[in-house]
Design a protein around this motif. Structure first.
Motif, PDB file in Angstrom:
ATOM      1  N   LEU A  36       0.817  -1.199   0.000  1.00 23.03           N
ATOM      2  CA  LEU A  36       0.000   0.000   0.000  1.00 23.03           C
ATOM      3  C   LEU A  36       0.858   1.259   0.000  1.00 23.03           C
ATOM      4  O   LEU A  36       0.567   2.237  -0.689  1.00 23.03           O
ATOM      5  N   ALA A  37       1.905   1.210   0.754  1.00 23.26           N
ATOM      6  CA  ALA A  37       2.751   2.392   0.875  1.00 23.26           C
ATOM      7  C   ALA A  37       3.595   2.605  -0.386  1.00 23.26           C
ATOM      8  O   ALA A  37       4.380   3.541  -0.448  1.00 23.26           O
ATOM      9  N   GLY A  38       3.439   1.743  -1.334  1.00 25.63           N
ATOM     10  CA  GLY A  38       4.144   1.959  -2.598  1.00 25.63           C
ATOM     11  C   GLY A  38       5.516   1.358  -2.661  1.00 25.63           C
ATOM     12  O   GLY A  38       6.297   1.666  -3.541  1.00 25.63           O
ATOM     13  N   GLY A  39       5.812   0.500  -1.731  1.00 30.26           N
ATOM     14  CA  GLY A  39       7.103  -0.163  -1.778  1.00 30.26           C
ATOM     15  C   GLY A  39       7.141  -1.116  -2.953  1.00 30.26           C
ATOM     16  O   GLY A  39       6.138  -1.337  -3.628  1.00 30.26           O
ATOM     17  N   THR A  40       8.285  -1.669  -3.181  1.00 31.86           N
ATOM     18  CA  THR A  40       8.419  -2.606  -4.280  1.00 31.86           C
ATOM     19  C   THR A  40       7.534  -3.810  -4.010  1.00 31.86           C
ATOM     20  O   THR A  40       7.577  -4.380  -2.930  1.00 31.86           O
ATOM     21  N   VAL A  41       6.767  -4.160  -5.018  1.00 32.91           N
ATOM     22  CA  VAL A  41       5.868  -5.292  -4.856  1.00 32.91           C
ATOM     23  C   VAL A  41       6.667  -6.573  -4.993  1.00 32.91           C
ATOM     24  O   VAL A  41       7.418  -6.734  -5.945  1.00 32.91           O
ATOM     25  N   ARG A  42       6.525  -7.461  -4.074  1.00 32.10           N
ATOM     26  CA  ARG A  42       7.229  -8.727  -4.168  1.00 32.10           C
ATOM     27  C   ARG A  42       6.253  -9.884  -4.191  1.00 32.10           C
ATOM     28  O   ARG A  42       6.299 -10.786  -3.368  1.00 32.10           O
ATOM     29  N   SER A  43       5.349  -9.827  -5.153  1.00 30.87           N
ATOM     30  CA  SER A  43       4.450 -10.956  -5.345  1.00 30.87           C
ATOM     31  C   SER A  43       4.057 -11.040  -6.815  1.00 30.87           C
ATOM     32  O   SER A  43       4.092 -10.050  -7.536  1.00 30.87           O
ATOM     33  N   VAL A  44       3.746 -12.231  -7.249  1.00 33.96           N
ATOM     34  CA  VAL A  44       3.286 -12.466  -8.612  1.00 33.96           C
ATOM     35  C   VAL A  44       1.989 -13.239  -8.549  1.00 33.96           C
ATOM     36  O   VAL A  44       1.892 -14.204  -7.793  1.00 33.96           O
ATOM     37  N   THR A  45       1.056 -12.857  -9.370  1.00 30.73           N
ATOM     38  CA  THR A  45      -0.154 -13.651  -9.496  1.00 30.73           C
ATOM     39  C   THR A  45      -0.044 -14.461 -10.782  1.00 30.73           C
ATOM     40  O   THR A  45       0.217 -13.901 -11.847  1.00 30.73           O
ATOM     41  N   VAL A  46      -0.221 -15.747 -10.660  1.00 25.71           N
ATOM     42  CA  VAL A  46      -0.153 -16.610 -11.836  1.00 25.71           C
ATOM     43  C   VAL A  46      -1.567 -16.990 -12.260  1.00 25.71           C
ATOM     44  O   VAL A  46      -2.333 -17.519 -11.459  1.00 25.71           O
ATOM     45  N   PHE A  47      -1.899 -16.693 -13.483  1.00 26.11           N
ATOM     46  CA  PHE A  47      -3.197 -17.097 -14.023  1.00 26.11           C
ATOM     47  C   PHE A  47      -3.015 -18.359 -14.845  1.00 26.11           C
ATOM     48  O   PHE A  47      -2.188 -18.396 -15.758  1.00 26.11           O
ATOM     49  N   THR A  48      -3.786 -19.365 -14.542  1.00 24.47           N
ATOM     50  CA  THR A  48      -3.656 -20.631 -15.263  1.00 24.47           C
ATOM     51  C   THR A  48      -4.995 -21.335 -15.249  1.00 24.47           C
ATOM     52  O   THR A  48      -5.909 -20.913 -14.551  1.00 24.47           O
ATOM     53  N   PHE A  49      -5.111 -22.405 -16.038  1.00 26.16           N
ATOM     54  CA  PHE A  49      -6.446 -22.963 -16.130  1.00 26.16           C
ATOM     55  C   PHE A  49      -6.610 -24.348 -15.539  1.00 26.16           C
ATOM     56  O   PHE A  49      -7.713 -24.836 -15.443  1.00 26.16           O
ATOM     57  N   ASP A  50      -5.564 -24.978 -15.174  1.00 30.98           N
ATOM     58  CA  ASP A  50      -5.733 -26.251 -14.480  1.00 30.98           C
ATOM     59  C   ASP A  50      -4.411 -26.683 -13.910  1.00 30.98           C
ATOM     60  O   ASP A  50      -3.522 -27.151 -14.609  1.00 30.98           O
TER      61      ASP A  50
END
Lengths: 345, 345
Positions: free
Chosen positions: B61-75
């Motif tokens: 929230l504070a604008g720090g470097t984001v250290r996460s990835v969301t992976v979109f996949t189907f199965d």
DNA sequence: ATGAAAGCGCTAACAC
DNA sequence: GTGTTAGCGCTTTCAT
């Protein structure tokens, strides 16, 4: 090349557009009561116009209801864990929860901080798919730190832990293995050998219990890794021994490895050797010959784990377990041992 | 029963304990320079004493470097996606990133809002494992909304999209299928049939290209679902036809289904029928007979996708692709067609 | 039924 | 080197 990313629209933008306070927008977004129908409509229109989507981090930070689960598991490519994960995902996304996956390396030793640090914040809800030493350790750490927000799936041994009823979705590994072993014994095998995967001691317990109850002294367990290849290698001695007529395997993959080894040792299935797996992975039915195994409803277990977690989080009646009970599926890799000795009749 | 969950310790708690400002703690946590060694030590001690762990939501929230990835996949339970996910997870956790998994149901049609709403916040980094219509759609939506923070894996057809170099980790599905088909042709088969899985049109392209280049008119493609069972059912007609001597399958699972159907149709492998898969899943080597297939380094692709994303996020030199190139692995389900007709000699 | 004020835990920008 | 001040976008609590 790098397009300008437009500044995301916040609750205040929506509020301005709808001519209300940001607080009212919050109420609409969260389906709170005490909003006039007309206001609600205006706000919804503004939300649609602007393409507003709430910021989860902000919501979490502000102490709103958390709608995410972190799943701790040790290998997403194994059938059992992959299916459990699917079950969790199904239930979670139906409930509007985001699923985070945190994979633990069995080779590594994690500190408390390592484990807890994987949560997005202290107290974040978690589900542990506990099937080996590392995940069990994670379960203990998480349960200790935040007992109200952690559930787990694992074998029936965990039932002995304090308050297990409140947080465990158990799979009766002992019973599963015992039943499979008894079946093999009932076909007339003098004994049953066991090919073990890492962890999962309860399956081994069930196997040896069945033998002991039948008055048979269990042979030493043969240990394998998680891969088909390691099972094939580990079973080399077993399949070479004509005295061995029945092998029960920790899971289907190990069974496929054994079958492969048996084939190359020239043993016929199930005439010379009966093999039984565990899991009923999709391949089991389509392997030639069809693998006798035990159907385990991992997906149902995953769903139940999520429901249990949700109940812990939000209260409400305890969900009743909603997974199929394990079932022996007899196919073509098992049968009575071939008569040996000089007098077949 | 419900233990009191202690209030989490914040940066201010650490600051008080260490006798510094919370900002200094922040500096230490983020390994910023401009902190005296002694101060740093004091702060680290306080962090350890208190068991402090930063709150990711606040940091985001504070604008720090984001250290996460969301992976979109189907199965997540298919071999290819599971392995790609593993690759992403390996690379991501090594880099200190959290992995979020968002599973898309192929049956469902998602709105832009549905897809973007799955991100923890606008602009959150994402990787799309794009192998079917639904995931392709998600890719387009995400790329459009936040081009700087989305990469994808997918087939080589995507290379035609704008700036594909910047965001795509391509798998040359066309070439893979073409090579496999050519190999079958080189064994002397008059033609090769194709059993297709949903999506993945490029594999089909490669297959038909190989045929056309050899002056052969491709037969109609036979379509299967993703499961072994659906492949077995879909291939029933193919395996019943003695004119069919070679089948190339969209992936290994489909090949196992075909093999199963062929076995029950009484056809011998590879004498009557050659079958070739794609992926080199662990089962391929241990199936009896061993499945001829193409080794695809999904894990490497996953790792590369993550590295590419990270480079997009943090700048730096473009990472060089680090996955093994596809390789034909000839085992026992393929060979020359058996001589037919009245004069075998 | 709605608005205003405060604060969640952190980082960034600027002071000293 | 270190501290101070502002927010980030949201939900709470308390007014009105």
């Amino acid at each position: 090349m790098s397009a300008a990313e437009p500044k995301p629209v916040s609750m205040f933008d929506v509020a301005r557009r709808a001519g209300v306070s940001h607080q009212t927008v919050s109420r609409v977004v969260n389906d709170a009561p005490m909003v006039a129908a007309a206001t609600r409509a205006k706000v919804k229109a503004a939300i649609a116009d602007l393409g507003y989507r709430p910021n989860r981090s902000a919501r979490t930070l502000a102490g709103g209801t958390v709608r995410s689960v972190t799943v701790f598991t040790f290998d997403t490519s194994l059938y059992g864990t992959a299916e459990t994960l699917r079950g969790i995902e199904d239930a979670a996304s139906a409930a509007g929860f985001t699923v985070l996956v945190s994979v633990l390396d069995p080779e590594q030793t994690y500190t408390e901080g390592d484990i807890l640090g994987r949560l997005s914040h202290d107290g974040a809800p978690a589900i542990v798919i506990a099937h080996d030493e590392t995940t069990h350790r994670a379960r203990r750490i998480l349960r200790k730190a935040q007992p109200g927000a952690v559930v787990a799936t694992g074998d029936d041994m965990l039932l002995a832990e304090p308050d297990a009823d409140d947080w465990l979705v158990p799979l009766d590994d002992r019973l599963v293995a015992k039943r499979a072993t008894k079946y093999l014994l009932s076909m007339g095998h003098r004994t049953v050998h066991y090919l073990a995967m890492p962890g999962k001691a309860r399956r081994q317990d069930g196997w040896s219990e069945a033998l002991v109850e039948a008055g048979i002294e269990p042979h030493e367990v043969v240990r394998s890794g998680w891969t088909i290849g390691s099972a094939a290698a580990a079973a080399a001695g077993l399949v070479a021994d004509p005295e061995v007529t029945a092998i029960m395997c920790g899971n289907d993959d190990l069974a496929f490895g054994v079958l492969h080894a048996a084939h190359h040792a020239g043993r016929s299935i199930p005439g010379d050797l009966s093999v039984i797996g565990c899991d009923d992975s999709p391949m089991a039915a389509y392997h030639v010959p069809g693998l006798t195994t035990v159907d385990l409803d991992f997906r149902g277990v995953g769903r139940s784990a999520f429901e249990l977690l949700r109940q812990r989080l939000e209260g409400g009646p305890k969900p009743r377990p909603a997974w199929r009970s394990p079932e022996l599926i007899v196919r073509e890799t098992s049968g009575p041992p071939r008569q040996r000795g000089p007098h077949p009749l």
